[in-house]
Design a protein around this motif. Sequence first.
Motif, PDB file in Angstrom:
ATOM      1  N   GLN A  40      -5.656  -5.403 130.086  1.00 41.87           N
ATOM      2  CA  GLN A  40      -5.363  -6.166 128.871  1.00 41.87           C
ATOM      3  C   GLN A  40      -4.871  -7.580 129.179  1.00 41.87           C
ATOM      4  N   GLY A  41      -4.335  -7.764 130.351  1.00 36.64           N
ATOM      5  CA  GLY A  41      -3.837  -9.078 130.754  1.00 36.64           C
ATOM      6  C   GLY A  41      -4.745  -9.708 131.785  1.00 36.64           C
ATOM      7  N   ARG A  42      -4.152 -10.127 132.887  1.00 40.61           N
ATOM      8  CA  ARG A  42      -4.976 -10.736 133.928  1.00 40.61           C
ATOM      9  C   ARG A  42      -4.449 -10.387 135.312  1.00 40.61           C
ATOM     10  N   GLN A  43      -5.399 -10.283 136.234  1.00 37.27           N
ATOM     11  CA  GLN A  43      -5.079 -10.020 137.625  1.00 37.27           C
ATOM     12  C   GLN A  43      -5.321 -11.275 138.447  1.00 37.27           C
ATOM     13  N   GLU A 323       6.449   0.025 127.425  1.00 38.06           N
ATOM     14  CA  GLU A 323       6.621   0.517 126.050  1.00 38.06           C
ATOM     15  C   GLU A 323       7.795  -0.174 125.363  1.00 38.06           C
ATOM     16  N   ALA A 324       8.901  -0.333 126.090  1.00 36.26           N
ATOM     17  CA  ALA A 324      10.091  -0.957 125.503  1.00 36.26           C
ATOM     18  C   ALA A 324       9.847  -2.421 125.165  1.00 36.26           C
ATOM     19  N   LEU A 325       9.131  -3.117 126.019  1.00 37.71           N
ATOM     20  CA  LEU A 325       8.871  -4.542 125.782  1.00 37.71           C
ATOM     21  C   LEU A 325       8.173  -4.776 124.452  1.00 37.71           C
ATOM     22  N   GLN A 326       7.326  -3.857 124.075  1.00 38.22           N
ATOM     23  CA  GLN A 326       6.539  -4.053 122.855  1.00 38.22           C
ATOM     24  C   GLN A 326       7.365  -3.932 121.580  1.00 38.22           C
ATOM     25  N   ASN A 327       8.633  -3.575 121.718  1.00 44.76           N
ATOM     26  CA  ASN A 327       9.546  -3.584 120.573  1.00 44.76           C
ATOM     27  C   ASN A 327      10.130  -4.967 120.315  1.00 44.76           C
ATOM     28  N   TYR A 328       9.884  -5.895 121.242  1.00 47.29           N
ATOM     29  CA  TYR A 328      10.382  -7.255 121.089  1.00 47.29           C
ATOM     30  C   TYR A 328       9.270  -8.153 120.560  1.00 47.29           C
ATOM     31  N   LYS A 329       9.686  -9.209 119.866  1.00 45.65           N
ATOM     32  CA  LYS A 329       8.715 -10.108 119.234  1.00 45.65           C
ATOM     33  C   LYS A 329       7.849 -10.804 120.268  1.00 45.65           C
ATOM     34  N   SER A 330       8.445 -11.190 121.395  1.00 43.34           N
ATOM     35  CA  SER A 330       7.725 -11.912 122.448  1.00 43.34           C
ATOM     36  C   SER A 330       8.101 -11.313 123.805  1.00 43.34           C
ATOM     37  N   TRP A 331       7.097 -11.034 124.639  1.00 43.43           N
ATOM     38  CA  TRP A 331       7.381 -10.387 125.923  1.00 43.43           C
ATOM     39  C   TRP A 331       6.270 -10.675 126.930  1.00 43.43           C
ATOM     40  N   ARG A 332       6.631 -10.490 128.205  1.00 41.93           N
ATOM     41  CA  ARG A 332       5.671 -10.568 129.304  1.00 41.93           C
ATOM     42  C   ARG A 332       6.123  -9.627 130.424  1.00 41.93           C
ATOM     43  N   ILE A 333       5.143  -9.091 131.159  1.00 41.33           N
ATOM     44  CA  ILE A 333       5.435  -8.207 132.287  1.00 41.33           C
ATOM     45  C   ILE A 333       4.565  -8.591 133.476  1.00 41.33           C
ATOM     46  N   LEU A 334       5.128  -8.492 134.675  1.00 42.68           N
ATOM     47  CA  LEU A 334       4.427  -8.818 135.914  1.00 42.68           C
ATOM     48  C   LEU A 334       4.627  -7.688 136.914  1.00 42.68           C
ATOM     49  N   PHE A 355      -1.646  -9.138 142.006  1.00 46.03           N
ATOM     50  CA  PHE A 355      -0.643  -9.060 140.949  1.00 46.03           C
ATOM     51  C   PHE A 355      -1.360  -8.901 139.617  1.00 46.03           C
ATOM     52  N   ALA A 356      -0.635  -8.411 138.637  1.00 46.29           N
ATOM     53  CA  ALA A 356      -1.163  -8.298 137.278  1.00 46.29           C
ATOM     54  C   ALA A 356      -0.061  -8.652 136.305  1.00 46.29           C
ATOM     55  N   MET A 357      -0.426  -9.365 135.248  1.00 40.47           N
ATOM     56  CA  MET A 357       0.545  -9.718 134.217  1.00 40.47           C
ATOM     57  C   MET A 357      -0.092  -9.568 132.844  1.00 40.47           C
ATOM     58  N   ALA A 358       0.748  -9.280 131.866  1.00 43.88           N
ATOM     59  CA  ALA A 358       0.282  -9.132 130.494  1.00 43.88           C
ATOM     60  C   ALA A 358       1.392  -9.558 129.545  1.00 43.88           C
ATOM     61  N   GLY A 359       1.017  -9.749 128.281  1.00 43.93           N
ATOM     62  CA  GLY A 359       1.990 -10.142 127.275  1.00 43.93           C
ATOM     63  C   GLY A 359       1.524 -11.335 126.480  1.00 43.93           C
ATOM     64  N   ASP A 360       2.460 -11.998 125.816  1.00 44.22           N
ATOM     65  CA  ASP A 360       2.131 -13.098 124.914  1.00 44.22           C
ATOM     66  C   ASP A 360       1.375 -14.217 125.617  1.00 44.22           C
ATOM     67  N   ASN A 361       0.265 -14.625 125.017  1.00 42.95           N
ATOM     68  CA  ASN A 361      -0.532 -15.764 125.477  1.00 42.95           C
ATOM     69  C   ASN A 361      -1.094 -15.585 126.890  1.00 42.95           C
ATOM     70  N   SER A 363      -4.296 -14.007 128.433  1.00 51.43           N
ATOM     71  CA  SER A 363      -5.593 -13.428 128.067  1.00 51.43           C
ATOM     72  C   SER A 363      -6.231 -12.766 129.271  1.00 51.43           C
ATOM     73  N   GLY A 364      -7.073 -11.763 128.999  1.00 47.52           N
ATOM     74  CA  GLY A 364      -7.720 -11.012 130.052  1.00 47.52           C
ATOM     75  C   GLY A 364      -8.846 -11.779 130.717  1.00 47.52           C
ATOM     76  N   ILE A 365      -9.043 -11.501 131.995  1.00 49.58           N
ATOM     77  CA  ILE A 365     -10.167 -12.048 132.751  1.00 49.58           C
ATOM     78  C   ILE A 365     -11.138 -10.924 133.088  1.00 49.58           C
ATOM     79  N   LEU A 366     -10.634  -9.875 133.720  1.00 51.28           N
ATOM     80  CA  LEU A 366     -11.438  -8.701 134.051  1.00 51.28           C
ATOM     81  C   LEU A 366     -10.773  -7.484 133.419  1.00 51.28           C
ATOM     82  N   HIS A 367     -11.497  -6.759 132.615  1.00 54.63           N
ATOM     83  CA  HIS A 367     -10.927  -5.597 131.949  1.00 54.63           C
ATOM     84  C   HIS A 367     -11.145  -4.362 132.822  1.00 54.63           C
ATOM     85  N   VAL A 368     -10.437  -4.361 133.966  1.00 56.24           N
ATOM     86  CA  VAL A 368     -10.600  -3.297 134.954  1.00 56.24           C
ATOM     87  C   VAL A 368      -9.237  -2.867 135.485  1.00 56.24           C
ATOM     88  N   SER A 369      -9.229  -1.764 136.230  1.00 53.52           N
ATOM     89  CA  SER A 369      -7.997  -1.210 136.769  1.00 53.52           C
ATOM     90  C   SER A 369      -7.377  -2.136 137.810  1.00 53.52           C
TER      91      SER A 369
END
Length: 395
Positions: A40-43, A323-334, A355-361, A363-369
């Motif tokens: 869902q994010g980017r690697q 899961e917890a991050l998605q309860n906040y209005k704005s979040w990112r994970i790495l 590395f992989a990161m996801a969250g606000d703003n 966008s995905g590059i490769l939708h893979v594991s």
Amino acid sequence: MTKYAIIIPDGAADEPIEILDNKTAFEAADTPNMDKISSQGRQGIVRTVPEDMEPGSDVAQMSLLGYNPLRYYSGRAPIEAVARNIKLSVNDWIFRCNFVTIADGKMADHSAGHISSEEAGKLIQELENRLGNDQVRFYKGVSYRHLVVFKELDFDVHTYPPHDYIGRPIEKILPRGKGSDMLIDLMARSQQLFSKHDINQVRKDLGENQVSSIWFWGQGKRAQLDSFEKRFGIKGAAITAVDLVRGLSKLIGFDLIEVPGATGFVDTNYKGKGSAAVEALNKYDLVFVHIEAPDEASHEGNAEMKKKAIEQIDKYIVGPVLEALQNYKSWRILIAPDHPTPVRSCAHARAPVPFAMAGDNISGILHVSFSEANAAKSGFRINKGFELMEYFLKS
């Protein structure tokens, strides 16, 4: 305010491993949460260790925290001294002091069978009583990881981290250079002290690796880093079981969150770390979670153990935090290992890590594991590891 989470599975990056059907541990492990982040994010891949530096966790972790090791690095032991509240004067030298197992003239085990902190504490106290003096002081750490301070002495030595030289002849990896004679003498005297020690007799009876010697490495002088909050405007906290990351965290002004049962080994309290990280998000802008287990499994050459550790991290830490991050209005994970530790070599390597990161703003590059190969295919590469933090926080 955006909430940030950074999860570091230490040494988890690897090469294809024969026993895992020529897959890496990431590829072989069941990691639905890491895969969700990457798809869902980017690697991408990041070089955490500059070409002319040793591929240690000290250098790599410093990079991942956003600090250029070419500018700030002063040795591993000075960082761990901060975690232990050991005060150093400007002329003091401090060394990491491992308890190791030597067999047949070779480095057999960098951790003396992951000796317990209780046993190690008794041995360190005995070293202090027998070998310590006004210029040499021994300080207790965790398990096999300890420190020695040399006051008002001068060193210009090259030392060797024992975990990177498993199976190597000792005579080829002894300290060398100015001051090495003192180090080698102390190591030899520790061998005499340990040879018939009661603790070793018990370990022998139990079939456990004995403490053969102390081993000096990671030397340096007093460490100093700029405040993370002043640099990035973000208040952070760290969760870790090892003094290296504790020291780095204290140096940059992170609060430390202690988790009962966090051991710095594969038996660590994964669930407790995940729960502590979720709770910390309520108070802090950024939570930095470090897990040593994959690295320790690699040093033991145990691919299945490494795979299982990665699965535990995904299930009990990455999943609940995501899961917890998605309860906040704005979040990112790495998610990012600090360096590769191939099971084949049982030693740290300097290759770039995925590395992989996801969250606000983001966008995905490769939708893979999530994997080393997929991260490389993304074409997203950061050559200066310390720049990843700013990209993650501000891009």
